[in-house]
Scaffold this motif. Structure first.
Motif, PDB file in Angstrom:
ATOM      1  N   HIS A  22       0.793  -1.232   0.000  1.00 24.99           N
ATOM      2  CA  HIS A  22       0.000   0.000   0.000  1.00 24.99           C
ATOM      3  C   HIS A  22       0.827   1.285   0.000  1.00 24.99           C
ATOM      4  N   GLY A  23       2.082   1.222   0.391  1.00 21.82           N
ATOM      5  CA  GLY A  23       2.944   2.406   0.339  1.00 21.82           C
ATOM      6  C   GLY A  23       2.797   3.328   1.529  1.00 21.82           C
ATOM      7  N   ASP A  24       3.069   4.596   1.292  1.00 16.47           N
ATOM      8  CA  ASP A  24       3.055   5.577   2.378  1.00 16.47           C
ATOM      9  C   ASP A  24       1.628   5.988   2.733  1.00 16.47           C
ATOM     10  N   ALA A  25       1.515   6.679   3.854  1.00 15.36           N
ATOM     11  CA  ALA A  25       0.206   7.125   4.350  1.00 15.36           C
ATOM     12  C   ALA A  25       0.306   8.609   4.698  1.00 15.36           C
ATOM     13  N   PRO A  26       0.223   9.480   3.690  1.00 20.21           N
ATOM     14  CA  PRO A  26       0.440  10.908   3.926  1.00 20.21           C
ATOM     15  C   PRO A  26      -0.598  11.547   4.850  1.00 20.21           C
ATOM     16  N   ASN A  27      -1.781  10.938   4.985  1.00 18.92           N
ATOM     17  CA  ASN A  27      -2.840  11.528   5.813  1.00 18.92           C
ATOM     18  C   ASN A  27      -3.035  10.823   7.144  1.00 18.92           C
ATOM     19  N   ILE A  28      -2.109   9.969   7.513  1.00 16.76           N
ATOM     20  CA  ILE A  28      -2.254   9.192   8.736  1.00 16.76           C
ATOM     21  C   ILE A  28      -2.256  10.098   9.970  1.00 16.76           C
ATOM     22  N   LYS A  29      -3.071   9.716  10.943  1.00 15.41           N
ATOM     23  CA  LYS A  29      -3.116  10.401  12.239  1.00 15.41           C
ATOM     24  C   LYS A  29      -3.029   9.315  13.296  1.00 15.41           C
ATOM     25  N   THR A  30      -2.159   9.502  14.282  1.00 12.73           N
ATOM     26  CA  THR A  30      -1.974   8.497  15.321  1.00 12.73           C
ATOM     27  C   THR A  30      -2.010   9.115  16.711  1.00 12.73           C
ATOM     28  N   ARG A  31      -2.354   8.268  17.672  1.00 13.62           N
ATOM     29  CA  ARG A  31      -2.313   8.663  19.085  1.00 13.62           C
ATOM     30  C   ARG A  31      -1.732   7.488  19.851  1.00 13.62           C
ATOM     31  N   ILE A  32      -0.776   7.767  20.718  1.00 12.29           N
ATOM     32  CA  ILE A  32      -0.101   6.747  21.507  1.00 12.29           C
ATOM     33  C   ILE A  32      -0.486   6.912  22.974  1.00 12.29           C
ATOM     34  N   ASP A  33      -0.918   5.807  23.598  1.00 11.17           N
ATOM     35  CA  ASP A  33      -1.205   5.787  25.031  1.00 11.17           C
ATOM     36  C   ASP A  33      -0.511   4.587  25.650  1.00 11.17           C
ATOM     37  N   ILE A  34       0.248   4.814  26.695  1.00 10.24           N
ATOM     38  CA  ILE A  34       0.908   3.721  27.405  1.00 10.24           C
ATOM     39  C   ILE A  34      -0.053   3.241  28.484  1.00 10.24           C
ATOM     40  N   ILE A  35      -0.511   1.997  28.334  1.00  7.53           N
ATOM     41  CA  ILE A  35      -1.487   1.429  29.262  1.00  7.53           C
ATOM     42  C   ILE A  35      -0.816   0.992  30.554  1.00  7.53           C
ATOM     43  N   GLY A  36       0.337   0.374  30.419  1.00 12.99           N
ATOM     44  CA  GLY A  36       1.059  -0.104  31.590  1.00 12.99           C
ATOM     45  C   GLY A  36       2.515  -0.287  31.265  1.00 12.99           C
ATOM     46  N   ILE A  37       3.355  -0.194  32.308  1.00 10.98           N
ATOM     47  CA  ILE A  37       4.791  -0.329  32.113  1.00 10.98           C
ATOM     48  C   ILE A  37       5.420  -0.869  33.391  1.00 10.98           C
ATOM     49  N   THR A  38       6.393  -1.754  33.209  1.00 10.76           N
ATOM     50  CA  THR A  38       7.236  -2.251  34.294  1.00 10.76           C
ATOM     51  C   THR A  38       8.674  -1.981  33.868  1.00 10.76           C
ATOM     52  N   PRO A  39       9.659  -2.352  34.657  1.00  8.87           N
ATOM     53  CA  PRO A  39      11.037  -2.126  34.208  1.00  8.87           C
ATOM     54  C   PRO A  39      11.399  -2.850  32.905  1.00  8.87           C
ATOM     55  N   THR A  40      10.677  -3.936  32.552  1.00  5.64           N
ATOM     56  CA  THR A  40      11.052  -4.702  31.358  1.00  5.64           C
ATOM     57  C   THR A  40       9.903  -4.952  30.382  1.00  5.64           C
ATOM     58  N   THR A  41       8.684  -4.524  30.690  1.00  4.27           N
ATOM     59  CA  THR A  41       7.543  -4.763  29.802  1.00  4.27           C
ATOM     60  C   THR A  41       6.683  -3.510  29.704  1.00  4.27           C
ATOM     61  N   ALA A  42       5.951  -3.418  28.601  1.00  2.00           N
ATOM     62  CA  ALA A  42       5.022  -2.305  28.427  1.00  2.00           C
ATOM     63  C   ALA A  42       3.901  -2.738  27.491  1.00  2.00           C
ATOM     64  N   VAL A  43       2.732  -2.147  27.679  1.00  8.91           N
ATOM     65  CA  VAL A  43       1.606  -2.342  26.773  1.00  8.91           C
ATOM     66  C   VAL A  43       1.175  -0.955  26.309  1.00  8.91           C
ATOM     67  N   VAL A  44       1.082  -0.801  24.991  1.00  5.85           N
ATOM     68  CA  VAL A  44       0.821   0.497  24.375  1.00  5.85           C
ATOM     69  C   VAL A  44      -0.368   0.373  23.429  1.00  5.85           C
ATOM     70  N   THR A  45      -1.251   1.362  23.482  1.00 12.55           N
ATOM     71  CA  THR A  45      -2.344   1.459  22.517  1.00 12.55           C
ATOM     72  C   THR A  45      -1.970   2.508  21.478  1.00 12.55           C
ATOM     73  N   VAL A  46      -2.208   2.164  20.216  1.00 14.52           N
ATOM     74  CA  VAL A  46      -2.017   3.130  19.139  1.00 14.52           C
ATOM     75  C   VAL A  46      -3.348   3.252  18.406  1.00 14.52           C
ATOM     76  N   GLY A  47      -3.942   4.435  18.473  1.00 15.75           N
ATOM     77  CA  GLY A  47      -5.112   4.741  17.671  1.00 15.75           C
ATOM     78  C   GLY A  47      -4.613   5.280  16.345  1.00 15.75           C
TER      79      GLY A  47
END
Length: 130
Positions: free
Chosen positions: A70-95
């Protein structure tokens, strides 16, 4: 009395968000799989539902194939939210809205810190109608 210690420094949150933004989101925006691959462990997997309700799953190379198709996405919009984090693990939501195929997603990235570097080991996603 128990000590009141902040176990995860803010810099770790910043680093997790940086990896997702700089490599994953920017890789999708530019259609650049070399950049995108820096966000993922070499053995990462992804599973999720396409807009038609079909389950897509397997190695992260499926994502690279999608980006190459599909190639590039010139109109892409994203949002990053870190749901949880420890010293060695993390869970992230990307809208994500308006990828290269004009699709909208919610992604969940499970990350692990390997040798001081954050990498996504599993991505699960849901696709919405555009």
């Amino acid at each position: 009395m128990a000590k009141n210690i902040k176990t995860i420094p803010t810099s770790e949150y910043d680093e997790v968000a940086r990896v997702i933004q700089e490599y994953y989101c920017n890789g999708c925006h530019k259609g650049n799989t070399s950049l995108l691959a820096k966000a993922f462990h070499k053995d990462a997997t992804m599973y999720g539902f396409t807009m038609t309700g079909e389950l897509l799953g397997g190695p992260i190379s499926n994502l690279y194939d999608y980006i190459n198709q599909h190639g590039d996405a010139p109109n892409i919009k994203t949002r990053i939210d870190i749901i949880g984090i420890t010293p060695t693990t993390a869970v992230v939501t990307v809208g994500m809205e308006r990828d290269a195929a004009e699709q909208n997603y919610t992604d969940f990235h499970t990350m692990v810190k390997f040798d001081g570097e954050w990498k996504t080991i599993a991505k699960v996603f849901h696709t919405y109608e555009s």
